[in-house]
Design a protein around this motif. Sequence first.
Motif, PDB file in Angstrom:
ATOM      1  N   UNK A 119       0.476  -1.146   0.036  1.00 49.22           N
ATOM      2  CA  UNK A 119       0.084  -0.081   0.118  1.00 49.22           C
ATOM      3  C   UNK A 119       1.031   0.896  -0.676  1.00 49.22           C
ATOM      4  N   UNK A 120       2.486   1.431   0.809  1.00 52.55           N
ATOM      5  CA  UNK A 120       2.617   2.669   0.813  1.00 52.55           C
ATOM      6  C   UNK A 120       3.610   2.844  -0.033  1.00 52.55           C
ATOM      7  N   UNK A 121       3.373   1.741  -1.215  1.00 53.47           N
ATOM      8  CA  UNK A 121       4.196   2.394  -2.796  1.00 53.47           C
ATOM      9  C   UNK A 121       2.681   2.115  -3.933  1.00 53.47           C
ATOM     10  N   UNK A 122       2.014   1.893  -3.283  1.00 55.42           N
ATOM     11  CA  UNK A 122       0.520   2.237  -4.815  1.00 55.42           C
ATOM     12  C   UNK A 122       0.885   0.841  -5.733  1.00 55.42           C
ATOM     13  N   UNK A 123       1.658   0.313  -5.141  1.00 52.68           N
ATOM     14  CA  UNK A 123       1.031  -1.616  -5.353  1.00 52.68           C
ATOM     15  C   UNK A 123       0.053  -2.317  -5.517  1.00 52.68           C
ATOM     16  N   UNK A 124      -1.111  -3.239  -6.037  1.00 53.77           N
ATOM     17  CA  UNK A 124      -2.059  -3.881  -5.638  1.00 53.77           C
ATOM     18  C   UNK A 124      -2.007  -5.213  -4.577  1.00 53.77           C
ATOM     19  N   UNK A 125      -2.832  -4.500  -3.936  1.00 52.60           N
ATOM     20  CA  UNK A 125      -2.940  -5.825  -2.735  1.00 52.60           C
ATOM     21  C   UNK A 125      -2.826  -7.192  -2.842  1.00 52.60           C
ATOM     22  N   UNK A 126      -3.412  -7.308  -4.464  1.00 50.88           N
ATOM     23  CA  UNK A 126      -3.121  -8.856  -4.404  1.00 50.88           C
ATOM     24  C   UNK A 126      -2.168  -9.890  -4.500  1.00 50.88           C
TER      25      UNK A 126
END
Length: 216
Positions: A119-126
């Motif tokens: 989440x910190x780097x804006x990558x997908x949670x999946x």
Amino acid sequence: MPENSTAAGKVPVDFWFDPLCPWAWMTSRWVLEVEKLRDIEVRWHVMSLAVLNESRIDELPEKYADVMRTTAWESVRIVIAAQQKHGDEVVGPLYNALGTRIHNNGEGLTREAYAGALADVGLPADLLEYADSDAFDKELRASHQEGIDKVGQDVGTPVIAVPGSDGKQVAFFGPVVTPAPKGEDAAKLWDGTLLVASIPGFYELKRTRTQGPVFD
């Protein structure tokens, strides 16, 4: 990209890490400090302590062996999945986010830390699902092997590769530091690393560690 140059004409530093390793984390803080002081560019690569220890797993202390069989696979699998699905440029930022949570914030090797880092780097949670997936283990092993091929087997994390006197890369385990040097001390250690890399036949300097990692 050639070994001895980057797109911006800077000196390349190839850096192999495993997010779980506190010593690799310390060295990464040093090399990022050097980026502010010298004309270098760090290129991040995954290395796996789980892969490194596979052939000697039965010789390890039981508690450490259990980590190598299980938890040690999780964060490296997430990073390699992120790289394969979103490109090389996400590796460094994701490592920074993971290391900050795992080490500095004391969250450890937990799903909460991994999810927070994504989440910190804006990558997908999946991408968290890849912690338990061998979908990109071939790529993980290839990245690991690239570093090992440069430095040899008798190492841990981190591994760095820098240009030698002829421009070809020379790889080392380390430097192992605590706390991570800052300012002129960081620059001097970098200059020294290039110096020893320029000496044909140089292999090792070492002393016993008397202090654990200092996260600051």
